[in-house]
Motif scaffolding. Structure first.
Motif, short mmCIF file in Angstrom:
data_model
loop_
_atom_site.label_atom_id
_atom_site.label_comp_id
_atom_site.label_asym_id
_atom_site.label_seq_id
_atom_site.Cartn_x
_atom_site.Cartn_y
_atom_site.Cartn_z
N GLU A 219 32.42 -43.22 3.05
CA GLU A 219 32.49 -43.03 4.49
C GLU A 219 32.94 -44.29 5.21
OE1 GLU A 219 28.56 -41.65 5.22
OE2 GLU A 219 29.08 -39.52 4.87
N SER A 220 32.71 -45.45 4.60
CA SER A 220 33.13 -46.70 5.24
C SER A 220 34.63 -46.95 5.12
CB SER A 220 32.38 -47.88 4.62
OG SER A 220 32.84 -48.15 3.30
N GLU B 134 29.75 -45.67 0.84
CA GLU B 134 30.93 -46.51 0.70
C GLU B 134 32.20 -45.72 0.97
OE1 GLU B 134 30.76 -50.49 -1.34
OE2 GLU B 134 31.25 -49.07 -2.94
N CYS C 28 35.02 -51.94 -1.77
CA CYS C 28 34.00 -51.04 -2.33
C CYS C 28 33.15 -51.79 -3.36
CB CYS C 28 34.66 -49.82 -2.98
SG CYS C 28 35.65 -48.83 -1.87
#
Length: 362
Positions: free
Chosen positions: A193-194, A191, A240
């Motif tokens: 990294e997103s 999450e 998130c």
């Protein structure tokens, strides 16, 4: 009347005998009441002169860590209160508070002390005084606690007396939540990294949506809040969902008062977060390592520790602490998922009262 030593002795003896014979008389009762009244005036006067709720708060300035960004500092919570905004560091390495929005940057003199005391009284009227001994003591004597603590541990806003103190705590202190966070490591890393994109390198450039920049003397420090000072950031939370779900499953997460925070925290190579104190000793700060280069360190109360990917560090941030990343650009950033958990020795009744007293916006 002729006076003599013998005559005086007879009078004293007679008086003493009369007092013994009249212990239950009105005179004896009046004397007892007078003595009680004198004792009461003495105690009230003594408390009036020493209580922080009645002007006894020390004006001694506290020296704390470097200035913060637009939101609450997540690793550098300690900030001076009631001071002018300044980015100039003092010779000892501390700096003035720079975040007017941070709860611990407000003036903690008599006004705040009285406000906290009235909030506690209101809580007790609505619920109970049972189990409030330490909380009442902490609120009543807050000024003395905040100014007389040893320099190694000096919370900036609220000190709860009689709590076990240590810079670092074993993972068993909050075993359930630590294990839950560590099991969630892959999901939290994915999450992160997103939502994370390499922040702009040129000065003045805007950060990616949802990220905040915090002031540091060296390097860069960015935070992405899900909960800031007890207030959810809805837009960030929507981005998130897995991290938000993890927070909802934690048993000891501080979610309802200004001492509670949760965020992704990024330190770039060369970054330094200067020494500072957190706002209170009622919480433990938990860092779950997501990305941890070898040249990063956290020092709390003079004790150094290194983060580890997939593992949690529990520490009491009311101790003097700092963090740094001494790696090069090739090492990449240090990333942790940070949450504030209750100190294991704060009882359930005390947590409920503190949530009430320190409700955001109260």
């Amino acid at each position: 009347m002729e006076w003599s030593l013998e005559r005086v002795r007879e009078m004293v003896a007679g008086g003493m005998q009369s007092m013994r014979d009249c212990e239950s008389s009105a005179f004896g009762t009046a004397m007892c009441l007078l003595l009680l009244f004198v004792w009461y005036c003495y105690r009230v006067g003594r408390e009036h002169s020493s209580s922080p709720l009645r002007g006894g708060y020390s004006a001694e300035p506290s020296r704390v860590g470097g200035g913060g960004g637009a939101l609450i500092s997540t690793e550098r919570d300690g900030k001076a209160k009631g001071r002018p905004v300044s980015g100039v560091e003092e010779p000892n390495g501390f700096a003035y508070c720079q975040s007017a929005e941070s709860f611990r940057c407000t003036n903690t003199g008599d006004g705040l002390n009285q406000k906290l005391y009235h909030s506690l009284q209101d809580y007790a009227k609505r619920y109970t005084w049972s189990g409030m001994g330490r909380v009442h003591k902490g609120v009543r004597d807050q000024g003395r606690y905040l100014t007389s603590r040893p320099t190694i541990q000096r919370p900036e806003v609220f000190f709860l007396p009689d709590l076990p103190s240590a810079p670092f705590f074993s993972r068993d202190a909050q075993k359930h939540d630590v294990e839950l966070l560590e099991r969630s490591f892959p999901a939290l890393l994915a999450e992160f990294e997103s939502i994370y994109h390499a922040p702009p390198s040129r000065a003045g450039s805007s950060l990616p949506l949802g990220w905040k920049s915090n002031s540091t003397p060296h390097g860069q420090w960015w935070t992405f809040y899900l909960l800031n000072q007890g207030t959810p950031l809805a837009l960030n939370a929507r981005r998130c969902p897995r991290a938000w779900r993890v927070l909802s499953q934690l048993r000891t997460f501080i979610a309802n008062n200004v001492f509670g925070n949760a965020c992704f925290s990024v330190l770039t190579p060369g970054a330094l977060i200067t020494e500072h104190y957190g706002p209170t000793n009622v919480r433990l700060r938990c860092h779950l390592g997501l990305r941890v280069p070898s040249s990063c360190e956290l020092v709390v109360g003079g004790e150094p520790q290194c983060w580890s990917e997939g593992s949690c560090l529990l520490f009491d941030d009311s101790f003097l602490h700092r963090a740094f990343h001494e790696g090069g650009p090739e090492d990449g950033p240090r990333v942790v998922f940070m949450v504030d958990l209750w100190h294991p020795n704060v009882a359930a009744a005390e947590r409920q009262a503190l949530d009430y007293i320190f409700t955001p916006g109260r």
